[in-house]
Enzyme design. Structure first.
Site, mmCIF file in Angstrom:
data_model
loop_
_atom_site.group_PDB
_atom_site.id
_atom_site.type_symbol
_atom_site.label_atom_id
_atom_site.label_comp_id
_atom_site.label_asym_id
_atom_site.label_seq_id
_atom_site.Cartn_x
_atom_site.Cartn_y
_atom_site.Cartn_z
ATOM 1 C CB ILE A 52 -7.963 -21.195 -4.482
ATOM 2 C CG1 ILE A 52 -8.636 -22.285 -3.416
ATOM 3 C CG2 ILE A 52 -7.056 -22.200 -5.322
ATOM 4 C CD1 ILE A 52 -9.644 -23.061 -4.149
ATOM 5 C CD GLU A 87 -2.276 -25.662 0.463
ATOM 6 O OE1 GLU A 87 -1.743 -25.148 1.453
ATOM 7 O OE2 GLU A 87 -3.068 -25.030 -0.264
ATOM 8 C CG ASP A 135 -1.834 -25.255 5.861
ATOM 9 O OD1 ASP A 135 -2.001 -24.609 5.002
ATOM 10 O OD2 ASP A 135 -0.909 -26.135 5.703
ATOM 11 C CG ASN A 136 -4.709 -23.041 3.271
ATOM 12 O OD1 ASN A 136 -4.199 -22.231 3.000
ATOM 13 N ND2 ASN A 136 -4.824 -24.062 2.491
ATOM 14 C CG HIS A 159 3.951 -21.846 -5.878
ATOM 15 N ND1 HIS A 159 4.506 -20.731 -5.350
ATOM 16 C CD2 HIS A 159 2.985 -22.413 -5.478
ATOM 17 C CE1 HIS A 159 3.956 -20.605 -4.275
ATOM 18 N NE2 HIS A 159 2.951 -21.553 -4.239
ATOM 19 C CG ASN A 185 0.038 -21.678 5.956
ATOM 20 O OD1 ASN A 185 -0.598 -21.771 4.925
ATOM 21 N ND2 ASN A 185 0.995 -22.848 6.238
ATOM 22 C CG ASN A 190 0.748 -20.871 2.162
ATOM 23 O OD1 ASN A 190 -0.272 -21.091 1.884
ATOM 24 N ND2 ASN A 190 1.797 -21.654 2.698
ATOM 25 C CG HIS A 201 0.212 -23.097 -2.488
ATOM 26 N ND1 HIS A 201 1.560 -22.745 -2.196
ATOM 27 C CD2 HIS A 201 -0.272 -23.596 -1.377
ATOM 28 C CE1 HIS A 201 1.830 -23.142 -0.946
ATOM 29 N NE2 HIS A 201 0.501 -23.683 -0.467
#
Length: 366
Positions: free
Chosen positions: A113, A51, A266-267, A130, A220, A164, A111
């Protein structure tokens, strides 16, 4: 009775209007996508759910956060505890050698980092975890000379309720996004399907944590500018990157502008030239199908964004399942590493030609 029915019809009309105005554009349902760059990439198997990825240019390693997110999302509980969950390091010397560098830990579902580098040479990796117990935790690791991680501390606080992604701004200080206000039920569905601005960013000052920015729509990914003066937050359901000035003394964030992007971001990673690299989900409903069934294809999309001008380049597009549901695009020299929410591999892509060509699309700040 008549006025009640009129009220109900008016509410339905408003709901449909809101959906047409916000959800349909955010879903990317009408987007026409074409393959780009991915046919030049090589696949490197890691572990389920690559992820997030961040790069240590000095050690020439890519740290990869991997967890069996499909089991976690669809089944939950102990079924999400996969012995392959952990932080992995991939060598950037061309060998693509993979090794797990996180220590053995019970109930570890990593999740987002973030890698912190201190002026004294200290390196720490901050990891959102999580546990299936329901508590939300940030794990803090010391980074050894060969990339091995030593666990230092577990941090939790009430204002971090749905973390997240994370960005470290000090040896014990960080910002973290809360991507949901309501996990499930009616309120959870309303929050998601109506793109309600109910999410937030929390700040931990080394002693305590608090909300420093709310009113965001599915906050996010998060990262900082090269000089640390700005914080970037991906608002997935708004298809934009929110830019904030950061007060290093108080941690306060002041909104500067929004940068529109042509994917659900997203990231976020930031390259040494200051460019923002964002992986996202061009077709949200396809991504939802893929979350439920690995056989469903979810397009992957990576863009490069100039935070000053708003100029963007479409760098990578995968539409045939080479990698599904991209969540991060991390850059080192002329190499792009793409991770995914559920897939168990990353794509390693040469992109010298992309960088030389420069931005190909203009997005105006809003």
């Amino acid at each position: 009775m008549r006025y009640f029915l009129i009220g109900i019809l008016a509410f339905i009309g408003l709901a449909i209007g809101w959906s047409l105005l916000h959800i349909i554009p955010a879903s990317g349902a009408r987007a026409e996508l074409k393959t780009k760059l991915v046919d030049q990439c090589r696949r490197v198997d890691v572990a389920p759910g690559t992820e997030d990825v961040t790069i240590d240019p000095e050690l020439k390693l890519a740290f990869i956060s991997a967890a069996d997110r499909r089991a976690w999302y669809n089944d939950g509980g102990s079924s999400a505890i996969n012995p392959k969950n952990g932080i992995y390091a991939m060598s950037l010397d061309g060998s693509d050698a993979i090794r797990r560098v996180s220590p053995a830990m019970d109930n570890f579902l990593p999740h987002g980092i973030s890698l912190y580098r201190g002026n004294d040479g200290t390196k720490r990796l901050f990891v959102v975890n999580h546990p299936t117990t329901g508590e939300e935790v940030v794990e803090l690791f010391d980074v050894g000379a060969n990339g091995e991680l030593t666990h230092l501390e577990s941090i939790s606080f009430d204002a971090m309720y749905s973390p997240n992604d994370i960005v470290a701004v000090g040896p014990n200080q960080f910002y973290v996004t809360n991507d949901r206000r309501f996990d499930n039920g009616l309120l959870g569905h309303l929050e998601s399907y109506f793109a309600l601005p109910l999410t937030s960013v929390a700040y931990y000052d080394g002693v305590k944590g608090r909300i420093v920015k709310d009113g965001l729509t599915y906050a996010n990914g998060i990262n900082k500018s090269v000089d640390g003066s700005s914080i970037y937050v991906a608002e997935l359901l708004k298809r934009r990157i929110a830019v904030f000035d950061r007060d290093p003394e108080s941690g306060k964030l002041s909104h500067v502008k929004n940068l529109r992007v042509n994917t659900a971001p997203d990231n976020i990673e930031v390259s040494r030239d200051g460019a923002i690299w964002v992986a996202g989900h061009s077709k949200i409903f396809d991504f939802v199908k893929h979350a439920e069934d690995a056989r469903e294809i979810a397009p992957s999309h990576v863009i490069r964004l100039n935070p000053r001008s708003g100029l963007t380049s479409d760098v990578l597009m995968s539409v045939n399942g080479e990698i599904n549901g991209s969540s991060v695009g991390a850059v080192w020299d002329n190499t792009l590493i793409v991770g995914a929410v559920f897939d168990g591999h990353v794509m390693v892509c040469p992109m010298l030609e992309i960088l030389l060509r420069g931005p190909s699309q203009t997005n105006e700040p809003q």
